[in-house]
Scaffold this active site. Structure first.
Site, PDB file in Angstrom:
ATOM      1  N   LEU A  56      65.340  68.581   4.551  1.00 26.16           N
ATOM      2  CA  LEU A  56      65.331  69.805   3.762  1.00 26.16           C
ATOM      3  C   LEU A  56      66.128  69.538   2.501  1.00 26.16           C
ATOM      4  CD1 LEU A  56      66.124  72.550   6.468  1.00 26.16           C
ATOM      5  CD2 LEU A  56      63.884  72.013   5.480  1.00 26.16           C
ATOM      6  N   ASP A  57      65.699  70.119   1.391  1.00 22.27           N
ATOM      7  CA  ASP A  57      66.451  69.974   0.145  1.00 22.27           C
ATOM      8  C   ASP A  57      67.871  70.492   0.327  1.00 22.27           C
ATOM      9  OD1 ASP A  57      64.208  68.987  -1.124  1.00 22.27           O
ATOM     10  OD2 ASP A  57      63.651  70.917  -1.994  1.00 22.27           O
ATOM     11  N   LYS A  58      68.764  69.991  -0.505  1.00 19.86           N
ATOM     12  CA  LYS A  58      70.165  70.405  -0.445  1.00 19.86           C
ATOM     13  C   LYS A  58      70.310  71.922  -0.502  1.00 19.86           C
ATOM     14  CE  LYS A  58      74.590  69.854  -2.884  1.00 19.86           C
ATOM     15  NZ  LYS A  58      75.299  69.172  -4.003  1.00 19.86           N
TER      16      LYS A  58
END
Length: 267
Positions: A56-58
């Site tokens: 998952l993106d930051k």
């Protein structure tokens, strides 16, 4: 020492956790100043090695799965690679998005050269709620509109949901790369935090050993979606408090339940 991660499900083969916004899944030289990593925190928390199988993106929060041994990692990674998973995301976006939209818009990797080939990318969107505030975030308009949108990606390109919503001209609030800076700051002032409003809400996938179809839920329930059955724990005991406040503190107009039938099964 960081606060322990909230565990959604665990057995001897896998663990599903709630990834907080602002955390990286693992260390990377691209963000050398960050100190919060899911892999390292979870390894210390469980006292054993963990294996990443997706990312998952930051800025994205929500359901994240890790394997607990190499065979499970291989099986789970294969499920993601073969699209034998079903993902549901929730996003807060600029403006009133279409009631339903299907985006087939090929994407080139962010870091690829301009002449690199594009990759197929497909996402289904559905608006769940709309909001109109009587204040202007843009001098061209008298009001400010937003929507809560469900996103179901059927491919797994980097930043796919964010880029497809930008393609629809409804970027995610708080998206510093694909959104609008002045609007992001306007909302951050009112919401009390600067963050990407993208939530990995539900993840369904086959168990790496038994093949059982697992349905993992972040714990966030929406008031107009009775079919959502969050795991035990109220606002004080789950990490979804920011999303719960977003729902309850603003005058959202929830669309009729007939428009809110959840998609089920692999996509």
């Amino acid at each position: 020492m960081h606060t322990p991660l909230h565990i959604l499900r665990q057995d001897e083969h896998l663990v599903a956790v709630y990834k907080p916004a602002g955390w990286l899944v693992h260390r990377t030289g691209l963000d050398a100043g960050e100190t919060r990593f899911v892999m390292q925190t979870l390894r210390d928390q469980l006292g054993q090695h963990v294996y990443p199988v997706h990312r998952l993106d930051k800025g994205t929060c929500g359901v994240l799965v890790m394997a607990l041994h190499s065979d499970a990692a291989r099986a789970l990674s294969q499920a993601f690679e073969q699209h034998a998973t079903h993902k549901r995301y929730l996003a807060m976006v600029r403006g009133w998005a279409p009631a339903e939209a299907e985006v087939n818009h090929p994407l080139r990797p962010d870091d690829a050269p301009p002449d690199a080939p594009v990759q197929d990318a497909h996402t289904r969107f559905r608006t769940l709620a709309q909001l109109t505030l009587p204040q202007a975030s843009d001098p061209r308009f008298a009001t400010t509109r937003a929507a809560l949108v469900e996103a179901v990606p059927t491919t797994g390109r980097r930043h796919q949901i964010r880029r497809h919503l930008k393609h629809l001209a409804h970027p995610i609030i708080g998206d510093a790369t694909h959104g609008k800076g002045p609007l992001n700051r306007w909302w951050a002032d009112r919401l009390g935090q600067q963050r990407l409003w993208l939530h990995a809400w539900q993840l369904s996938l086959p168990h790496p050993v038994t093949g059982e179809w697992l349905q993992l839920h972040s714990g966030l329930a929406l008031p107009a979606m009775a079919q959502d059955t969050p795991q035990p724990g109220g606002p004080a005991t789950t990490p979804t408090a920011d999303w719960q406040r977003l729902q309850t503190q603003w005058p959202w107009e929830w669309l009729p339940p007939a428009r809110q039938a959840a998609a089920t099964g692999p996509a």
